[in-house]
Design a protein around this motif. Structure first.
Motif, PDB file in Angstrom:
ATOM      1  N   GLU A   1     -53.925  23.060  13.523  1.00  9.36           N
ATOM      2  CA  GLU A   1     -55.037  23.943  13.176  1.00  9.36           C
ATOM      3  C   GLU A   1     -56.338  23.158  13.057  1.00  9.36           C
TER       4      GLU A   1
ATOM      5  N   ALA B   1     -65.034  34.914   7.290  1.00 13.05           N
ATOM      6  CA  ALA B   1     -65.027  33.791   6.350  1.00 13.05           C
ATOM      7  C   ALA B   1     -65.654  34.236   5.040  1.00 13.05           C
TER       8      ALA B   1
ATOM      9  N   THR C   1     -65.853  24.135   8.468  1.00 13.80           N
ATOM     10  CA  THR C   1     -65.159  24.028   7.181  1.00 13.80           C
ATOM     11  C   THR C   1     -63.657  24.179   7.349  1.00 13.80           C
ATOM     12  N   ARG C   2     -63.255  25.080   8.228  1.00  9.61           N
ATOM     13  CA  ARG C   2     -61.834  25.327   8.431  1.00  9.61           C
ATOM     14  C   ARG C   2     -61.131  24.067   8.920  1.00  9.61           C
ATOM     15  N   ARG C   3     -61.766  23.335   9.815  1.00 10.63           N
ATOM     16  CA  ARG C   3     -61.148  22.126  10.340  1.00 10.63           C
ATOM     17  C   ARG C   3     -60.988  21.074   9.248  1.00 10.63           C
TER      18      ARG C   3
ATOM     19  N   LEU D   1     -57.224  28.885   3.809  1.00 12.04           N
ATOM     20  CA  LEU D   1     -57.499  28.646   5.226  1.00 12.04           C
ATOM     21  C   LEU D   1     -57.964  29.892   5.990  1.00 12.04           C
TER      22      LEU D   1
ATOM     23  N   GLN E   1     -56.306  31.404  12.282  1.00 14.32           N
ATOM     24  CA  GLN E   1     -57.689  31.699  11.904  1.00 14.32           C
ATOM     25  C   GLN E   1     -57.944  33.202  11.880  1.00 14.32           C
TER      26      GLN E   1
ATOM     27  N   THR F   1     -61.880  30.803   5.810  1.00 18.21           N
ATOM     28  CA  THR F   1     -62.898  29.823   6.203  1.00 18.21           C
ATOM     29  C   THR F   1     -63.151  29.898   7.702  1.00 18.21           C
TER      30      THR F   1
ATOM     31  N   ASN G   1     -64.935  27.448  11.096  1.00 21.21           N
ATOM     32  CA  ASN G   1     -65.306  26.079  11.469  1.00 21.21           C
ATOM     33  C   ASN G   1     -66.797  25.834  11.232  1.00 21.21           C
TER      34      ASN G   1
ATOM     35  N   GLY H   1     -64.098  23.123   1.912  1.00 27.16           N
ATOM     36  CA  GLY H   1     -63.338  22.107   2.633  1.00 27.16           C
ATOM     37  C   GLY H   1     -63.400  20.748   1.946  1.00 27.16           C
TER      38      GLY H   1
END
Length: 424
Positions: free
Chosen positions: A211, A118, A169-171, A162, A114, A165, A167, A125
């Motif tokens: 991740e 972002a 959205t990243r997840r 990745l 990460q 972005t 979280n 996502g």
């Protein structure tokens, strides 16, 4: 979900290499060092814990050398950031020879850690996941050598997106990326019979699942990784990966279907390693698990398993155990119950039915089923299905002068089948 993920790439590589605990990796490093000409090197669990933290320190050169030797990846791919900047990548080794058509060996994109900024919108996502879902559906009808490049390009896009972005959205994006790599690994192993390439791709899937902090996806990936040593007859390695897969499944609310599938995977590995009795016990447990059910939903990405598929595992195990009447009944019912979308699995069932008849000294019936499998393979290619047909033909050697076997040979080695097998 709030616990820190740490260096998920090193954790994933450790688990994939069969070191289920930090102590196991520490012991392996200490043991491997003298074989590489390194004297006096000893690593403890405390050091491994530091490397698997969110800010892993850069190891000393001797440790660097042993780590990359044991885990087969560069330090950057293992989640370390060199103090002098981006690490220079080593040239990739040539993959082992395979009789099946090999896919282009472009280096797999690393699953990035990460970043702090972002730049992508929150919708990225779900947009990326929509394409992943479409690829998952296309798997059942599109030729594997056609679909695989599209899936891998999609995964490379996910690796590029990745770091841009944050979280949650990243997840979402990381989970979809893990699914894409899992699908690519399935194609490589089951459809194209390229286990070495599948092993590397599935490791990327495990890293991406880390991740996403998605333990159920991690469990599914590890179970798929167990197939590789299991099919090669390496029971110890397969069992280690299944222990890891079950450990990951316990971390979240796994459905009855997922638990039953884990039993089915281990059963197939036991069957391949010559232990059909143990396999039948696992399948019986899986049947009980499905019958009991659970309140937890099955993940949408788990579209490769059902009670019918479990019965297919059972029929193959009964065949290997020499229970021919039971195998004939089980597989015949599976053939009737398979949905129209399961054409790939149909080739495997037809191959197993042919094997049952050959083992029961009924060559004409064996040839009839094998020919039906070849007819289906001409429409929907599946390397695992073709392997079943070839295995049957080898068992038909005592009857090779019979007309039915000669007709099968004509069909097995006609222009269309031969070219199709080589070009896919």
């Amino acid at each position: 979900m709030s616990r820190p993920a740490g260096n998920t790439r090193l954790k994933a590589a450790r688990m994939a290499a069969g070191y289920n605990s930090q102590q196991a990796l520490a012991d392996a490093i200490t043991k491997a060092a003298p074989k590489l000409g390194i004297r006096g090197l000893a690593v403890g669990v405390r050091q491994i814990r530091r490397w698997e933290s969110a800010t892993p320190p850069w190891p000393q050169p001797d440790v660097h050398r042993v780590l990359t030797h044991l885990l087969g990846q560069s330090m950057e791919d293992l989640g370390f950031t060199p103090p002098w900047g981006v690490e220079e990548r080593q040239p990739e080794t040539t993959a082992s020879h395979s009789s099946h058509r090999r896919l282009p060996r472009a280096r797999l994109a690393s699953v990035p850690a990460q970043s702090t900024i972002a730049t992508q919108p929150a919708t990225v996502g779900n947009d990326f996941e929509a394409v992943t879902r479409s690829h998952r559906h296309l798997y059942w009808s599109v030729a594997p050598a056609t679909l695989h490049p599209a899936v891998m390009e999609h995964a490379r896009l996910g690796c590029a997106l990745l770091p841009e972005t944050a979280n949650p959205t990243r997840r979402i994006l990381a989970a979809a990326l893990a699914e894409s790599y899992l699908l690519a690994g399935r194609i490589e192993f089951f459809d194209l019979r390229q286990p070495d390439q599948a092993s590397e791709t599935l490791l990327r899937a495990l890293q991406a699942a880390g991740e996403a902090d998605d333990s159920l996806l991690g469990s599914a990936v590890l179970a798929h990784m167990a197939f590789i040593p299991g099919w090669a007859g390496d029971r110890d390695a397969a069992v280690e990966r299944m222990v890891a897969a079950r450990t990951y499944a316990r971390r979240e609310d796994a459905s009855a279907e997922l638990w039953a599938w884990l039993d089915a995977v281990e059963a197939e590995c036991e069957t391949r390693c010559g232990n059909p009795r143990t396999a039948l016990q696992l399948i019986s447990h899986a049947e009980d698990t499905l019958a009991a059910g659970s309140e937890h939903p099955t993940p949408v990405w788990m579209d490769w398993f059902s009670p019918v598929r479990l019965a297919a595992f059972k029929g193959n195990t009964q065949l290997k155990a020499g229970h021919f009447p039971q195998a004939r009944e089980t597989l015949g019912q599976v053939l009737n119950d398979l949905p129209p979308t399961s054409d790939k699995q149909r080739t495997v069932i037809l191959g197993d039915l042919a094997a049952v008849e050959a083992a029961d000294n009924r060559p004409e019936e064996a040839c009839r089923y094998a020919t039906q499998a070849l007819d289906q393979l001409a429409v929907t290619w599946y390397a695992t299905g073709m392997d079943r047909v070839r295995e049957v033909r080898r068992t038909l050697t005592p009857w090779q002068s019979e007309q039915c076997v000669r007709d099968l040979d004509d069909r097995l080695y006609d222009w269309g089948t031969t070219v199709s097998a080589l070009q896919r």
